[in-house]
Scaffold this active site. Sequence first.
Site, PDB file in Angstrom:
ATOM      1  N   LYS A 183       0.800  -1.214   0.000  1.00 41.88           N
ATOM      2  CA  LYS A 183       0.000   0.000   0.000  1.00 41.88           C
ATOM      3  C   LYS A 183       0.837   1.270   0.000  1.00 41.88           C
ATOM      4  O   LYS A 183       0.317   2.350  -0.258  1.00 41.88           O
ATOM      5  CB  LYS A 183      -0.923   0.005   1.216  1.00 41.88           C
ATOM      6  CG  LYS A 183      -1.950  -1.079   1.155  1.00 41.88           C
ATOM      7  CD  LYS A 183      -2.793  -0.927  -0.062  1.00 41.88           C
ATOM      8  CE  LYS A 183      -4.143  -1.529   0.113  1.00 41.88           C
ATOM      9  NZ  LYS A 183      -5.058  -1.116  -0.923  1.00 41.88           N
TER      10      LYS A 183
HETATM   11  C1  LIG Z   1      -2.467  -7.206   3.912  1.00 40.14           C
HETATM   12  C2  LIG Z   1      -3.074  -6.834   2.621  1.00 40.14           C
HETATM   13  N1  LIG Z   1      -3.138  -7.706   1.633  1.00 40.14           N
HETATM   14  C3  LIG Z   1      -3.705  -7.411   0.450  1.00 40.14           C
HETATM   15  C4  LIG Z   1      -4.245  -6.217   0.196  1.00 40.14           C
HETATM   16  C5  LIG Z   1      -4.939  -5.972  -1.120  1.00 40.14           C
HETATM   17  O1  LIG Z   1      -4.521  -4.888  -1.826  1.00 40.14           O
HETATM   18  P1  LIG Z   1      -5.512  -4.085  -2.759  1.00 40.14           P
HETATM   19  O2  LIG Z   1      -6.245  -3.116  -1.900  1.00 40.14           O
HETATM   20  O3  LIG Z   1      -4.600  -3.395  -3.706  1.00 40.14           O
HETATM   21  O4  LIG Z   1      -6.413  -5.035  -3.427  1.00 40.14           O
HETATM   22  C6  LIG Z   1      -4.211  -5.302   1.216  1.00 40.14           C
HETATM   23  C7  LIG Z   1      -4.847  -4.038   1.098  1.00 40.14           C
HETATM   24  O5  LIG Z   1      -5.189  -3.363   2.073  1.00 40.14           O
HETATM   25  C8  LIG Z   1      -3.612  -5.611   2.456  1.00 40.14           C
HETATM   26  O6  LIG Z   1      -3.586  -4.745   3.489  1.00 40.14           O
END
Ligand SMILES: Cc1ncc(COP(=O)(O)O)c(C=O)c1O
Length: 565
Positions: free
Chosen positions: A108
Amino acid sequence: MACVFTSNKTIRVCPFLNGDVENPEPKTNTTWIHPNLPSKCTWKPGKSISESPHNCVPLPKEPKILSNILEKIGHTPLVRINKISKAYGLKCELLAKCEYFNAGGSVKDRITLRMLEDAEKAGILKPGDTIIEPTSGNTGIGLALAAAVKGYRCIIVMPEKMSMEKVDILRALGAEIVRTPCTRFDAPESNVRVAWKLKNEIPNSHVLDQYRNASNPLAHYDTTAEEILEQCDGKVDMIVAGAGTGGTITGIARKMKEKCPECKIVGVDPEGSIVALPSSLNTAEDATMEVEGIGHDFIPTVLDRAVIDQWCKSNDTDSFLMARRLIREEGLLCGGSAGSAMSVAVKAAKQLKEGQRCVVILPDSVRNYMSKFLNDKWMITNGFLKEDVQEHYPWWWNIKVQKLNLLAPLTLLPDVNCQKAIEILRDKGYDQAPVVAESGLILGMVTLSNILSSLLAGSAQFSTPVIKVIYQQFSKISLDDTLGKLSHILENDHFAIVVHELEQYNADGSSFMKQMVFGVVTAVDLLSFVTRKNNSQKLNDGTLKSASSEMKRSLAECEKKTEDF
Ligand SMILES: Cc1ncc(COP(=O)(O)O)c(C=O)c1O
């Protein structure tokens, strides 16, 4: 929030976004912008890159000396998975894109920097402004990190489910934190709605809105995907990634459709979420999701499901066990959602041949989950790990919770106000009470400290009904569980709710399981049972017929200690 801008600072309406972009300021202070409005993006697979509606930023080179830590975002390592790949008999090469090497520890960081800088370039964000964001934590950490470096005030609105580690990191970065109950995204008290409410009240504040902001997927389109292509010399056959906002998978997938169209994109969606397609995959809609960061009860605007070739569901147990394996066998200190992606990848990549390549996105670090899936006791308590068969359990270990002398619980109806709740709890000498519907269904828990912090934060008044200040992240235990399991829970929590499950039938003959509160159990209840004077007598009754001489010895020791005490 607009996010793709021309150099003369006039906003180029981003086709990713919806109609609110031309007039992002809410008209009344009750307005909020839904995070699932249909996207108006005109990007389509198969069109040439020159026809793309997006403003693209070339991948920067990594400087030798960084002018500040924000330059340590991106350029994350791609690491070969060796033992796990072999154990699953994969023929292809399995690679992990380790996003926890970003400055703030997650994938992020890329989007927070891009959203901030695009808003700065557009003249929307000015020095001293306030950034507010609803997030599961990692976007918050990325924003708080950038806000600390750049000097913005940062308010993060986060559901209670998210780990305390994330809260502590956010605090250390100087962010202000508002915690909200885990409710539907459109409930008035959801983190999305609370973030908009604060935005409407605080002057010069902005919700960058990761769910709708085109800079979110564009950050991955321009950097994450470009890095993968560079690291793999343009040859990738499969990418596996989880979807939270969907920004990561959408941005990467769109770049692959343009530059490596044969690459298969596999989306990972946890059980309990409704994001996967076809929707028949989303069977367990009411399952609780312990894995953080992925899965939703709505389809975020930035998620373009048309570019995902296949969806697979993940589950908590496989995710946590795989994350622990990635740590133990590959030395990759990743978080739980990395385990979700890898647990799906080891199955999906079976269809690839020798010489082909599967890249799996590992979004964040175990640093966020030290008290959760990294902890054996947490894993056992939550049913993700079986307990080791130990020989020397204390005598009471396998006795059922039903043997505790629990008093009938004090419960509150949801419309009792905070003032009355404080008086009742004080008069009865309790710190907490379950809040239950007239039907007996558990709605949540209210504690004196919870009421107090809501009153101090101004999010509740004395007249506010307790339903507004309840939280739902508490441990439950059933009458048939053992005191051993209870003792594990009480190592981390002050209390557990003892629940009783009953099957209830509807008029149409369908049935569902309903949980009723039987009692609230604290460490004092367990200790008084263990140290009760007449326990030796109890050893002779039916419950403890099988008690070994060792159990009797430990009981005697226990009693002696109580007497000394
Ligand atoms: C630990 C974790 N994994 C995966 C994601 C997924 O990312 P995206 O929001 O780009 O789909 C996030 C997003 O907050 C996350 O915090």
